[in-house]
Design a protein around this motif. Structure first.
Motif, PDB file in Angstrom:
ATOM      1  N   SER A 275      11.764  -6.551 -10.344  1.00 57.51           N
ATOM      2  CA  SER A 275      10.710  -5.739  -9.719  1.00 57.51           C
ATOM      3  C   SER A 275       9.697  -6.654  -9.034  1.00 57.51           C
ATOM      4  O   SER A 275       9.246  -7.640  -9.600  1.00 57.51           O
ATOM      5  N   ILE A 276       9.374  -6.327  -7.772  1.00 59.21           N
ATOM      6  CA  ILE A 276       8.453  -7.155  -6.983  1.00 59.21           C
ATOM      7  C   ILE A 276       7.186  -6.351  -6.705  1.00 59.21           C
ATOM      8  O   ILE A 276       7.260  -5.198  -6.255  1.00 59.21           O
ATOM      9  N   PRO A 277       5.996  -6.907  -6.989  1.00 58.27           N
ATOM     10  CA  PRO A 277       4.755  -6.152  -6.765  1.00 58.27           C
ATOM     11  C   PRO A 277       4.606  -5.750  -5.305  1.00 58.27           C
ATOM     12  O   PRO A 277       4.924  -6.520  -4.392  1.00 58.27           O
ATOM     13  N   GLY A 278       4.130  -4.536  -5.068  1.00 59.84           N
ATOM     14  CA  GLY A 278       3.921  -4.056  -3.702  1.00 59.84           C
ATOM     15  C   GLY A 278       2.660  -4.675  -3.114  1.00 59.84           C
ATOM     16  O   GLY A 278       1.810  -5.194  -3.831  1.00 59.84           O
ATOM     17  N   LEU A 279       2.524  -4.614  -1.785  1.00 53.98           N
ATOM     18  CA  LEU A 279       1.359  -5.198  -1.110  1.00 53.98           C
ATOM     19  C   LEU A 279       0.184  -4.225  -1.155  1.00 53.98           C
ATOM     20  O   LEU A 279       0.349  -3.021  -0.895  1.00 53.98           O
ATOM     21  N   ARG A 280      -1.004  -4.715  -1.451  1.00 57.30           N
ATOM     22  CA  ARG A 280      -2.252  -3.941  -1.431  1.00 57.30           C
ATOM     23  C   ARG A 280      -2.107  -2.559  -2.080  1.00 57.30           C
ATOM     24  O   ARG A 280      -2.311  -1.529  -1.447  1.00 57.30           O
ATOM     25  N   GLY A 281      -1.680  -2.523  -3.346  1.00 57.95           N
ATOM     26  CA  GLY A 281      -1.652  -1.257  -4.080  1.00 57.95           C
ATOM     27  C   GLY A 281      -0.438  -0.383  -3.811  1.00 57.95           C
ATOM     28  O   GLY A 281      -0.339   0.732  -4.313  1.00 57.95           O
ATOM     29  N   ARG A 282       0.505  -0.868  -2.998  1.00 58.21           N
ATOM     30  CA  ARG A 282       1.720  -0.080  -2.767  1.00 58.21           C
ATOM     31  C   ARG A 282       2.609  -0.131  -4.003  1.00 58.21           C
ATOM     32  O   ARG A 282       2.462  -0.998  -4.854  1.00 58.21           O
ATOM     33  N   GLU A 283       3.583   0.765  -4.030  1.00 64.75           N
ATOM     34  CA  GLU A 283       4.521   0.827  -5.169  1.00 64.75           C
ATOM     35  C   GLU A 283       5.316  -0.481  -5.251  1.00 64.75           C
ATOM     36  O   GLU A 283       5.679  -1.036  -4.218  1.00 64.75           O
ATOM     37  N   PRO A 284       5.625  -0.956  -6.495  1.00 65.11           N
ATOM     38  CA  PRO A 284       6.467  -2.157  -6.586  1.00 65.11           C
ATOM     39  C   PRO A 284       7.884  -1.872  -6.080  1.00 65.11           C
ATOM     40  O   PRO A 284       8.343  -0.729  -6.127  1.00 65.11           O
ATOM     41  N   LYS A 285       8.546  -2.928  -5.582  1.00 63.08           N
ATOM     42  CA  LYS A 285       9.913  -2.793  -5.062  1.00 63.08           C
ATOM     43  C   LYS A 285      10.898  -3.235  -6.125  1.00 63.08           C
ATOM     44  O   LYS A 285      10.672  -4.240  -6.796  1.00 63.08           O
ATOM     45  N   GLU A 286      11.987  -2.504  -6.243  1.00 59.65           N
ATOM     46  CA  GLU A 286      13.039  -2.903  -7.189  1.00 59.65           C
ATOM     47  C   GLU A 286      14.247  -3.377  -6.408  1.00 59.65           C
ATOM     48  O   GLU A 286      14.752  -2.678  -5.531  1.00 59.65           O
ATOM     49  N   ILE A 287      14.691  -4.588  -6.737  1.00 62.01           N
ATOM     50  CA  ILE A 287      15.834  -5.172  -6.014  1.00 62.01           C
ATOM     51  C   ILE A 287      16.912  -5.528  -7.023  1.00 62.01           C
ATOM     52  O   ILE A 287      16.625  -6.172  -8.047  1.00 62.01           O
ATOM     53  N   THR A 288      18.145  -5.123  -6.759  1.00 64.32           N
ATOM     54  CA  THR A 288      19.229  -5.482  -7.696  1.00 64.32           C
ATOM     55  C   THR A 288      19.665  -6.916  -7.408  1.00 64.32           C
ATOM     56  O   THR A 288      19.748  -7.329  -6.238  1.00 64.32           O
ATOM     57  N   LEU A 289      19.937  -7.659  -8.458  1.00 68.82           N
ATOM     58  CA  LEU A 289      20.347  -9.059  -8.292  1.00 68.82           C
ATOM     59  C   LEU A 289      21.691  -9.155  -7.585  1.00 68.82           C
ATOM     60  O   LEU A 289      21.984 -10.135  -6.905  1.00 68.82           O
ATOM     61  N   LYS A 290      22.518  -8.119  -7.742  1.00 68.50           N
ATOM     62  CA  LYS A 290      23.826  -8.118  -7.068  1.00 68.50           C
ATOM     63  C   LYS A 290      23.622  -8.080  -5.558  1.00 68.50           C
ATOM     64  O   LYS A 290      24.248  -8.816  -4.802  1.00 68.50           O
ATOM     65  N   ASN A 291      22.683  -7.229  -5.138  1.00 61.94           N
ATOM     66  CA  ASN A 291      22.373  -7.097  -3.718  1.00 61.94           C
ATOM     67  C   ASN A 291      21.816  -8.411  -3.176  1.00 61.94           C
ATOM     68  O   ASN A 291      22.184  -8.876  -2.090  1.00 61.94           O
TER      69      ASN A 291
END
Length: 448
Positions: A275-291
């Protein structure tokens, strides 16, 4: 400690600039006295594209190295790379006037100088002429022609060509940063010195140095450099792909690559997510390691395949040119997880990661033994070698001066004798790159 006791290597890379100070200890190993590292801002794919920023980055790295070691940096040996570097094979010959005399250094020099007259593309200049095998009167595969008889001296050359403007820009940055340019070394050759053993060079080996902006290749066989190439892709394009593919900022993409990146997608399970924190209060991003590893894999395969094309161009498929020692990976990009396995899979050649620790003293910092510093350590080795050579010349000249019997000889004779003796010593040790560096220094002095 006076400047004579230590030397400095300066690696001007696309992502980082490293200044490394060291000296040789009594066991012939390199003792690192100080290291400075700064973010490289004015270099793109190994070529300076912003002089001011590059000068600032150089000064930053140099100041850090100076404060770490408490020493002053004067002269540096710098590496040259970039997408403008290319190499070619060339054969040339000379016919000697007197075949009754043995072949001496003048003949070899004359043959090498003839290669410099090759017509190049506008703006290009030959920066390296490396003789491979010689032929005398049709007799092939001669490694050392000096001392032999013959009328026709022939040789195959490995010629390295680069853009004059790019090299002069590097020289200008060094000078403007308040440093002296000791000499210039081709970066793949510096990395090779740091991580390859003599046995590997004899058996046949391909060194792949994966940097931030470029991937450098140097192929050795029978102890001689056979092929060099610079591929204009490196770790930065992988980061760029992650940034685009995952819609995240560059800093996050770089961290993802280093922490979770893998060159082999089969390794990761579908449900592994970061999970990567979103910019300026946006929702965090989830990235699969496979991708993530699929994105990395696609780009790494492209880089490795381009390198493999160069290895085939050299002639690896021929029995006589086979690279028995396989491939050595070095540079920051070689630290990518499972890269070794992927390279072996694509090329079918034995592969290892090259660390520059073989030449370092036992108490060296562990960080410096990382593949990241292979080029910087190689440049430092080159600087120490050049210094030792110059000292040997100085000592030899002094000895000759002392041997001249003062009382038997008037000043004119003494002068004539030294004039005859000196060039022999000098010429014996002045490499082509040293001559080229002298030429560059003259240019920079006149350009004031």
């Amino acid at each position: 400690m006076e400047q004579g006791k230590y030397s400095v290597g300066l690696d001007i890379g696309t992502t980082k600039i490293v200044a490394i100070i060291g000296k040789e200890n009594e066991y012939g190993k390199i003792e690192i006295l100080g290291i400075g590292k700064s973010k490289s801002l004015g270099v793109h794919r190994g070529v300076v594209n912003n002089i001011t920023q590059t000068i600032q980055s150089i000064q930053q790295a140099v100041e850090q190295a100076e404060s770490n070691s408490g020493l002053k940096i004067g002269s540096v040996v710098v590496g040259i790379a970039g997408q403008h570097i290319r190499s070619l094979q060339h054969s040339d010959y000379i016919t000697r006037d007197d075949s009754e005399q043995v072949i001496n250094e003048d003949d070899v020099d004359k043959l090498c100088n003839q290669v410099y007259k090759l017509i190049m593309l506008p703006g290009e200049e030959i920066i390296h002429v490396l003789p491979q095998e010689y032929k005398i009167d049709g007799q092939a595969e001669i490694k050392e022609p000096m001392g032999m008889y013959g009328a026709r001296l022939e040789a195959n050359f490995h010629v390295v060509v680069g853009q004059v403007s790019s090299i002069k820009n590097v020289g200008r940055c060094i000078k403007s940063a308040g440093l002296d340019l000791g000499s210039i070394t081709l970066e793949p050759l510096a990395s090779a010195n740091a991580v390859l053993s003599q046995e590997e060079k004899e058996a046949g080996v391909a060194l792949i140095d994966i940097g931030g902006g470029t991937t450098d290749l140097a192929i050795f066989k029978d102890g001689i450099i056979r092929h060099t190439a610079v591929i204009p892709f490196g770790g930065n394009v992988i980061t760029e792909d992650i940034k685009e593919g995952c819609s995240i900022i560059e800093k996050q993409a770089e961290l993802l690559k280093i922490k979770f990146g893998s060159a082999w997608p089969g390794e990761n399970k579908e449900n592994e997510i970061v999970s990567i924190p979103g910019l300026r209060g946006r929702e965090p991003k989830e990235i699969t390691l496979k991708n993530l590893s699929k994105i990395i894999h696609a780009r790494v395969v492209e880089i490795v395949e381009q390198v493999y094309v160069e290895i085939k161009n050299y002639g690896h498929d021929e029995q006589k040119k086979k690279l028995i020692a396989g491939i050595v990976l070095t540079g920051g990009g070689s630290q990518l997880k499972h890269l070794k396995q992927l390279v072996e899979y694509i090329t079918g050649m034995d592969t290892r990661i090259g660390y520059p620790n073989e030449h370092l003293a036992g108490d060296s910092d562990e960080e410096i033994a990382s593949p990241l510093y292979a080029t910087a350590v190689g440049l430092l080795m080159n600087a120490l070698k050049t210094k030792a050579k110059n000292e040997a010349i100085g000592a030899e000249e002094e000895e000759l001066q002392n041997q001249l019997p003062e009382n038997e000889m008037n000043d004119d004779t003494a002068e004539a004798e030294t004039a005859v003796v000196k060039p022999e010593i000098q010429r014996d040790r002045k490499s082509i790159f040293d001559k080229w560096s002298d030429k560059l220094k003259d240019f920079l002095d006149n350009a004031e």
